[in-house]
Write a protein that holds these residues in place. Structure first.
Motif, PDB file in Angstrom:
ATOM      1  N   LEU A 201      -5.124  60.917 -16.757  1.00 33.87           N
ATOM      2  CA  LEU A 201      -6.016  60.357 -15.742  1.00 33.87           C
ATOM      3  C   LEU A 201      -7.362  59.987 -16.354  1.00 33.87           C
ATOM      4  O   LEU A 201      -7.884  58.894 -16.120  1.00 33.87           O
ATOM      5  CB  LEU A 201      -6.224  61.367 -14.613  1.00 33.87           C
ATOM      6  N   ALA A 202      -7.938  60.903 -17.151  1.00 29.83           N
ATOM      7  CA  ALA A 202      -9.257  60.651 -17.753  1.00 29.83           C
ATOM      8  C   ALA A 202      -9.218  59.443 -18.675  1.00 29.83           C
ATOM      9  O   ALA A 202     -10.104  58.575 -18.628  1.00 29.83           O
ATOM     10  CB  ALA A 202      -9.714  61.889 -18.521  1.00 29.83           C
ATOM     11  N   GLY A 203      -8.194  59.361 -19.501  1.00 27.42           N
ATOM     12  CA  GLY A 203      -8.096  58.228 -20.429  1.00 27.42           C
ATOM     13  C   GLY A 203      -7.858  56.920 -19.716  1.00 27.42           C
ATOM     14  O   GLY A 203      -8.437  55.877 -20.070  1.00 27.42           O
ATOM     15  N   THR A 204      -7.006  56.946 -18.701  1.00 21.22           N
ATOM     16  CA  THR A 204      -6.735  55.725 -17.932  1.00 21.22           C
ATOM     17  C   THR A 204      -7.990  55.258 -17.208  1.00 21.22           C
ATOM     18  O   THR A 204      -8.261  54.051 -17.111  1.00 21.22           O
ATOM     19  CB  THR A 204      -5.593  55.965 -16.932  1.00 21.22           C
ATOM     20  N   SER A 205      -8.780  56.211 -16.709  1.00 18.78           N
ATOM     21  CA  SER A 205     -10.037  55.871 -16.047  1.00 18.78           C
ATOM     22  C   SER A 205     -10.966  55.114 -16.996  1.00 18.78           C
ATOM     23  O   SER A 205     -11.599  54.121 -16.614  1.00 18.78           O
ATOM     24  CB  SER A 205     -10.717  57.142 -15.552  1.00 18.78           C
ATOM     25  N   GLU A 206     -11.028  55.565 -18.256  1.00 16.38           N
ATOM     26  CA  GLU A 206     -11.849  54.863 -19.249  1.00 16.38           C
ATOM     27  C   GLU A 206     -11.305  53.458 -19.516  1.00 16.38           C
ATOM     28  O   GLU A 206     -12.059  52.490 -19.643  1.00 16.38           O
ATOM     29  CB  GLU A 206     -11.884  55.669 -20.552  1.00 16.38           C
ATOM     30  N   LEU A 207      -9.990  53.345 -19.614  1.00 13.38           N
ATOM     31  CA  LEU A 207      -9.374  52.031 -19.827  1.00 13.38           C
ATOM     32  C   LEU A 207      -9.678  51.072 -18.683  1.00 13.38           C
ATOM     33  O   LEU A 207      -9.907  49.876 -18.891  1.00 13.38           O
ATOM     34  CB  LEU A 207      -7.856  52.181 -19.963  1.00 13.38           C
ATOM     35  N   LEU A 208      -9.672  51.600 -17.455  1.00 10.00           N
ATOM     36  CA  LEU A 208      -9.900  50.753 -16.282  1.00 10.00           C
ATOM     37  C   LEU A 208     -11.311  50.166 -16.237  1.00 10.00           C
ATOM     38  O   LEU A 208     -11.564  49.213 -15.509  1.00 10.00           O
ATOM     39  CB  LEU A 208      -9.633  51.558 -15.005  1.00 10.00           C
ATOM     40  N   ALA A 209     -12.211  50.732 -17.022  1.00 14.58           N
ATOM     41  CA  ALA A 209     -13.575  50.178 -17.089  1.00 14.58           C
ATOM     42  C   ALA A 209     -13.589  48.819 -17.769  1.00 14.58           C
ATOM     43  O   ALA A 209     -14.512  48.020 -17.571  1.00 14.58           O
ATOM     44  CB  ALA A 209     -14.503  51.148 -17.820  1.00 14.58           C
ATOM     45  N   SER A 210     -12.554  48.542 -18.584  1.00 11.52           N
ATOM     46  CA  SER A 210     -12.541  47.276 -19.319  1.00 11.52           C
ATOM     47  C   SER A 210     -11.240  46.478 -19.151  1.00 11.52           C
ATOM     48  O   SER A 210     -11.115  45.387 -19.688  1.00 11.52           O
ATOM     49  CB  SER A 210     -12.774  47.536 -20.818  1.00 11.52           C
ATOM     50  N   HIS A 211     -10.283  47.043 -18.415  1.00 13.96           N
ATOM     51  CA  HIS A 211      -9.017  46.355 -18.195  1.00 13.96           C
ATOM     52  C   HIS A 211      -8.641  46.439 -16.716  1.00 13.96           C
ATOM     53  O   HIS A 211      -8.907  47.437 -16.057  1.00 13.96           O
ATOM     54  CB  HIS A 211      -7.890  46.998 -19.019  1.00 13.96           C
ATOM     55  N   SER A 212      -7.987  45.418 -16.210  1.00 16.55           N
ATOM     56  CA  SER A 212      -7.514  45.456 -14.832  1.00 16.55           C
ATOM     57  C   SER A 212      -6.307  46.385 -14.726  1.00 16.55           C
ATOM     58  O   SER A 212      -5.612  46.631 -15.721  1.00 16.55           O
ATOM     59  CB  SER A 212      -7.112  44.051 -14.377  1.00 16.55           C
ATOM     60  N   PRO A 213      -6.037  46.911 -13.525  1.00 16.59           N
ATOM     61  CA  PRO A 213      -4.830  47.729 -13.360  1.00 16.59           C
ATOM     62  C   PRO A 213      -3.562  46.994 -13.796  1.00 16.59           C
ATOM     63  O   PRO A 213      -2.684  47.579 -14.451  1.00 16.59           O
ATOM     64  CB  PRO A 213      -4.813  48.023 -11.858  1.00 16.59           C
ATOM     65  N   GLU A 214      -3.496  45.712 -13.453  1.00 18.71           N
ATOM     66  CA  GLU A 214      -2.313  44.918 -13.828  1.00 18.71           C
ATOM     67  C   GLU A 214      -2.155  44.854 -15.336  1.00 18.71           C
ATOM     68  O   GLU A 214      -1.034  44.952 -15.860  1.00 18.71           O
ATOM     69  CB  GLU A 214      -2.419  43.502 -13.247  1.00 18.71           C
ATOM     70  N   ALA A 215      -3.265  44.702 -16.057  1.00 11.97           N
ATOM     71  CA  ALA A 215      -3.207  44.608 -17.514  1.00 11.97           C
ATOM     72  C   ALA A 215      -2.711  45.918 -18.132  1.00 11.97           C
ATOM     73  O   ALA A 215      -1.921  45.899 -19.089  1.00 11.97           O
ATOM     74  CB  ALA A 215      -4.585  44.251 -18.075  1.00 11.97           C
ATOM     75  N   ILE A 216      -3.156  47.045 -17.573  1.00 12.14           N
ATOM     76  CA  ILE A 216      -2.724  48.340 -18.118  1.00 12.14           C
ATOM     77  C   ILE A 216      -1.240  48.569 -17.834  1.00 12.14           C
ATOM     78  O   ILE A 216      -0.500  49.051 -18.700  1.00 12.14           O
ATOM     79  CB  ILE A 216      -3.586  49.483 -17.542  1.00 12.14           C
ATOM     80  N   ILE A 217      -0.806  48.218 -16.644  1.00 16.80           N
ATOM     81  CA  ILE A 217       0.618  48.339 -16.318  1.00 16.80           C
ATOM     82  C   ILE A 217       1.455  47.537 -17.309  1.00 16.80           C
ATOM     83  O   ILE A 217       2.477  48.022 -17.829  1.00 16.80           O
ATOM     84  CB  ILE A 217       0.888  47.876 -14.866  1.00 16.80           C
ATOM     85  N   LYS A 218       1.001  46.324 -17.605  1.00 15.25           N
ATOM     86  CA  LYS A 218       1.731  45.474 -18.556  1.00 15.25           C
ATOM     87  C   LYS A 218       1.712  46.079 -19.956  1.00 15.25           C
ATOM     88  O   LYS A 218       2.708  46.046 -20.684  1.00 15.25           O
ATOM     89  CB  LYS A 218       1.107  44.071 -18.569  1.00 15.25           C
ATOM     90  N   MET A 219       0.570  46.654 -20.347  1.00 16.47           N
ATOM     91  CA  MET A 219       0.426  47.287 -21.667  1.00 16.47           C
ATOM     92  C   MET A 219       1.430  48.414 -21.877  1.00 16.47           C
ATOM     93  O   MET A 219       2.010  48.569 -22.941  1.00 16.47           O
ATOM     94  CB  MET A 219      -0.989  47.893 -21.795  1.00 16.47           C
ATOM     95  N   VAL A 220       1.597  49.220 -20.820  1.00 20.15           N
ATOM     96  CA  VAL A 220       2.428  50.421 -20.923  1.00 20.15           C
ATOM     97  C   VAL A 220       3.916  50.108 -20.759  1.00 20.15           C
ATOM     98  O   VAL A 220       4.775  50.816 -21.275  1.00 20.15           O
ATOM     99  CB  VAL A 220       1.988  51.466 -19.873  1.00 20.15           C
ATOM    100  N   SER A 221       4.199  49.023 -20.053  1.00 13.84           N
ATOM    101  CA  SER A 221       5.593  48.722 -19.694  1.00 13.84           C
ATOM    102  C   SER A 221       6.296  47.900 -20.765  1.00 13.84           C
ATOM    103  O   SER A 221       5.853  46.809 -21.115  1.00 13.84           O
ATOM    104  CB  SER A 221       5.634  47.955 -18.367  1.00 13.84           C
ATOM    105  N   SER A 222       7.415  48.414 -21.262  1.00 14.62           N
ATOM    106  CA  SER A 222       8.300  47.663 -22.156  1.00 14.62           C
ATOM    107  C   SER A 222       9.563  47.306 -21.381  1.00 14.62           C
ATOM    108  O   SER A 222      10.061  48.129 -20.600  1.00 14.62           O
ATOM    109  CB  SER A 222       8.695  48.508 -23.377  1.00 14.62           C
ATOM    110  N   PRO A 223      10.093  46.102 -21.551  1.00 13.49           N
ATOM    111  CA  PRO A 223      11.300  45.699 -20.821  1.00 13.49           C
ATOM    112  C   PRO A 223      12.425  46.729 -20.998  1.00 13.49           C
ATOM    113  O   PRO A 223      12.757  47.118 -22.113  1.00 13.49           O
ATOM    114  CB  PRO A 223      11.668  44.364 -21.470  1.00 13.49           C
ATOM    115  N   GLY A 224      12.963  47.173 -19.888  1.00 11.16           N
ATOM    116  CA  GLY A 224      14.053  48.125 -19.931  1.00 11.16           C
ATOM    117  C   GLY A 224      13.658  49.527 -20.329  1.00 11.16           C
ATOM    118  O   GLY A 224      14.520  50.382 -20.563  1.00 11.16           O
ATOM    119  N   GLY A 225      12.337  49.805 -20.385  1.00  9.30           N
ATOM    120  CA  GLY A 225      11.868  51.102 -20.852  1.00  9.30           C
ATOM    121  C   GLY A 225      11.643  52.120 -19.751  1.00  9.30           C
ATOM    122  O   GLY A 225      11.965  51.903 -18.578  1.00  9.30           O
ATOM    123  N   THR A 226      11.045  53.245 -20.145  1.00  9.49           N
ATOM    124  CA  THR A 226      10.860  54.363 -19.221  1.00  9.49           C
ATOM    125  C   THR A 226       9.873  54.038 -18.103  1.00  9.49           C
ATOM    126  O   THR A 226      10.086  54.433 -16.944  1.00  9.49           O
ATOM    127  CB  THR A 226      10.355  55.590 -19.997  1.00  9.49           C
TER     128      THR A 226
END
Length: 264
Positions: A201-226
């Protein structure tokens, strides 16, 4: 002089923040003697158990009591001229118009801070009555900037603000609690599950200061992944719709709680 009527957690957060800035003139009125002693010894502020004494000495009066107490407070000040004072209310559910009538002054500012103010990471939304000078607004901005970020919005948005940032820390914590419990169900011990969820949560909060939620979701998501597998469960169960319903319920309740003070 900045005077606080009520010396609870939010008042303490503001005192802590203000003490870290140039302003040092703080006065607190608090009925509990032990709490007065704690605030005086911890922060070096002047304290009293007398609201009238505080009002006489303060230019800015921050009302930091429960909304249900404000009618009694207004009665206490019924014979006092507060027209030269700036009244700042952080009590949920009490409108600017009701505060103006109750305290017989035009200089009223309503603020909705939130609990992360306790660690100086708060979000405070400020709504000022019409006709308040820019100099006064600047003083209030400085007070609430000391505990985090500020935003100015018309009072009409306060119910939505209450739902998103006022109640939001509880909703986010509920989700984190669910992650911890889910981790335990998968075989992790409680301490490990808690550390993983909270740091994520803490790290994601820092990321959200410079990235949109959609961008982070895309960053973390790999096709067919977990992540995609987990997101599909959320989408199938309309988690976004559930969150919207949660916020709607909180906003409706905020509107219902719009407290009408005695004699109005």
């Amino acid at each position: 002089m900045i005077g606080f009527i009520g010396g609870g957690n939010m008042a303490e957060a503001l005192i802590k923040g203000i003490r870290g800035t140039a302003s040092k003139d703080i006065y607190v009125s608090e009925p509990n003697e032990q709490r007065r002693l704690y605030l005086k010894t911890t922060y070096g502020v002047d304290t009293t158990g007398n609201n009238m004494e505080l009002a006489a000495s303060s230019d800015i009066i921050v009302i930091a009591v429960k909304p249900q107490v404000i009618s009694a407070l207004a009665d206490e000040f019924s014979g006092t001229d507060l027209s030269k004072k700036t009244i700042v209310s952080i009590a949920a559910g009490v409108s600017i118009s009701n505060l103006r009538q109750a305290f017989r002054t035009e200089t009223v500012i309503r603020v909705m801070p939130n609990t992360p103010a306790l660690v100086l990471k708060g979000m405070s939304v400020i709504s000022a009555a019409e006709g308040i000078s820019p100099e006064t607004i600047d003083k209030i901005d400085a007070i609430f900037s000391s505990i985090g970020e500020i935003l100015h919005l018309p009072e009409a948005h306060m119910d939505a603000v209450t739902a998103v940032s006022g109640s939001g820390p509880a909703f986010i914590s509920f989700f984190v609690q669910g992650m911890i419990e889910g981790g335990i169900a998968l075989g992790l011990d409680g301490q490990t599950a808690s550390a993983l969820a909270i740091q994520t949560l803490a790290g994601t909060s820092e990321l959200l200061a410079s990235h949109s939620p959609e961008a982070i979701i895309k960053m973390v998501s790999s096709p067919g992944g977990t992540t995609v597998a987990g997101l599909k469960v959320m989408q199938d169960r309309d988690a976004a719709g559930l969150i919207a319903d949660v916020l709607r319920a909180a906003a409706i309740r905020s509107a219902e709680l719009n407290i009408k003070l005695k004699g109005q």
